[in-house]
Scaffold this motif. Structure first.
Motif, PDB file in Angstrom:
ATOM      1  N   SER A  11       0.760  -1.127   0.226  1.00  0.00           N
ATOM      2  CA  SER A  11      -0.111  -0.016   0.117  1.00  0.00           C
ATOM      3  C   SER A  11       0.940   1.328   0.002  1.00  0.00           C
ATOM      4  N   ASP A 377      -3.594   9.094  -2.297  1.00  0.00           N
ATOM      5  CA  ASP A 377      -3.658   7.586  -2.073  1.00  0.00           C
ATOM      6  C   ASP A 377      -2.963   7.094  -0.985  1.00  0.00           C
ATOM      7  N   ARG A 381      -4.215   5.425   2.673  1.00  0.00           N
ATOM      8  CA  ARG A 381      -3.623   4.122   3.174  1.00  0.00           C
ATOM      9  C   ARG A 381      -2.908   4.019   4.405  1.00  0.00           C
TER      10      ARG A 381
END
Length: 447
Positions: A11, A377, A381
């Motif tokens: 991630s 993003d 995460r």
């Protein structure tokens, strides 16, 4: 697996999926096309700095050409070292080097008060200082966990949007806000979307290059490109060292001001280097930061030696890599070689420089959006506590607030410090690092 190595897998790498990894070499044809694409996105920003300085100082054509050539030589050599490395210099990452606009004010001020030779001397000294402190800066990677790296990337993407829209709208040019200008910029965004959505492999990886070629042709059809500039350009030029005269002491205050500017580049280069490391899937190691910061310094001194401006790593790399999937450092090394060719063969540079602002601006807007989305993003995460949310919120508030501040808002601050304080990206990154260091971690855990 070490903590550093695991940090770049899964991630924490964000959504970036690479078709060409860091050490992949796709062959001469693809390498050259991808390399040219990587450079084209950033070329106008590179030459824009010298052109602004030339306009502010009312420099004659010969001096303006010398400044452009020196800058391109510095950018080209530093980009190749950035990608391939030279001893401990260079991070060995797909990072293109370009002009940092924070230096425009000091260069103009020193040149007006003393001389252009003194301004170049100040840049050479500042670059050597940057090189000297690079081992110390190299230890900062421990202060950049995923939440800080993600915030850094988001600050870079959103902070550069103003530059993108200014270029796309033709701000400061006769084409500003004209329907054709806005239409061309919108067409570029649409073309990137269409090519990315409906193509695969090689074509999708070249989406930016194809978009800019189409934009160039459309602009030519509307009479926006004057090829007479190419005809008037020389075939070959050989840049000379010290084109404005030899070394000249600029004064202690001028040197301090330039060194403060280099500190700003060191902070932003640190964040950028760690961001690119994360995206291409390599450990975020201190030697890469040291290599990147030392390359900033040596590249800047080399550029100034030939009459060019100070350099830094360009954030557009994050967007290009994320969109095209091309993360090869050998591609970027070819891009550096292409920059040197443009410096030595002015006709080639003239052809590229004719690209209308609207064409490049539309691509830049998309690229800066991609940079911001990578940051979002990574933050999403890794946002696991109220502490993380406070770090992100405070850094964005300061960073973006400074960017949006009205003219004159920081006049009360001393000029030497004002250069640093008014750089929203740098101040936001510094705040994120500081808060991560001092904010207690008792609240960590899923909210």
């Amino acid at each position: 697996m070490s903590d550093q190595a695991s940090a770049v897998h899964g991630s924490d790498r964000g959504f970036a999926k690479l078709d060409l990894e860091l050490n992949d070499y796709p062959g001469p044809l693809k390498t050259s096309l991808f390399g040219i694409q990587h450079v084209l996105v950033m070329f106008t920003a590179m030459v824009g700095g010298p052109l602004i300085v030339a306009r502010l100082l009312n420099l004659p054509d010969e001096t303006r050409i010398a400044m452009l050539s020196g800058t391109m030589i510095g950018c080209g050599v530093a980009t190749m070292i950035s990608a391939l490395g030279l001893g401990f210099i260079g991070p060995r990452l797909p990072i293109v080097m370009g002009v940092f606009y924070i230096f425009i004010g000091p260069i103009v001020a020193i040149a007006k008060e003393i001389s252009l030779a003194a301004a170049m001397t100040a840049l050479i000294i500042g670059g050597l200082v940057q090189f000297a402190w690079s081992p110390l800066i190299g230890k900062l990677h421990r202060f950049f966990p995923p939440i800080v790296t993600g915030t850094t990337i988001l600050l870079i993407g959103t902070g550069l949007m103003k530059i993108g829209i200014n270029v796309a709208s033709g701000f400061g040019t006769p084409a500003f806000a004209k329907p054709l200008t806005i239409g061309l910029a919108a067409l570029m965004i649409l073309l990137i979307l269409v090519i990315t959505r409906f193509s695969k492999g090689f074509i999708r990886a070249l989406s930016l290059f194809i978009t800019m070629v189409i934009g160039y042709v459309v602009a030519a059809a509307f009479g926006l490109i004057d090829l007479g500039t190419v005809a008037r350009a020389d075939w070959v030029t050989v840049p000379k060292p010290f084109p404005y005269g030899g070394l000249e002491w600029p004064g202690l205050i001028a040197v301090i001001t330039v060194v403060v500017c280099f500190f700003a580049t060191a902070v932003e280069t640190t964040g950028h280097t760690l961001a690119v490391s994360r995206i291409v899937g390599v450990p975020q190691e201190g030697w890469r930061i040291r290599g990147a910061v030392s390359n900033d310094g040596i590249g800047s001194s080399l550029s100034a030696l030939f009459g060019g401006m100070a350099l830094t790593s360009y954030s557009q790399n994050i967007g290009v890599i994320s969109l095209t999937g091309v993360g090869s450092r050998f591609v970027v090394a070819f891009g550096g070689a292409f920059l040197i060719v443009m410096a030595l063969v002015p006709k080639v540079g003239a052809i590229i420089a004719l690209m209308p602002n609207a064409v490049l601006g539309g691509v830049l807007l998309f690229m800066f959006g991609m940079v911001a989305s990578v940051g979002i993003d990574i933050i999403g995460r890794n946002l696991t506590s109220r502490r993380d949310a406070v770090i992100v919120a405070a850094s964005l508030a300061v960073g973006l607030g400074i960017q949006a501040a009205p003219p004159g808002a920081f006049e009360a601050i001393a000029p030497a410090l004002r250069i640093l304080v008014t750089d929203g990206i740098v101040m936001g990154i510094l705040l994120a690092m500081l808060l991560n260091l001092v904010w207690p971690k008792e609240e960590e855990g899923r909210r």
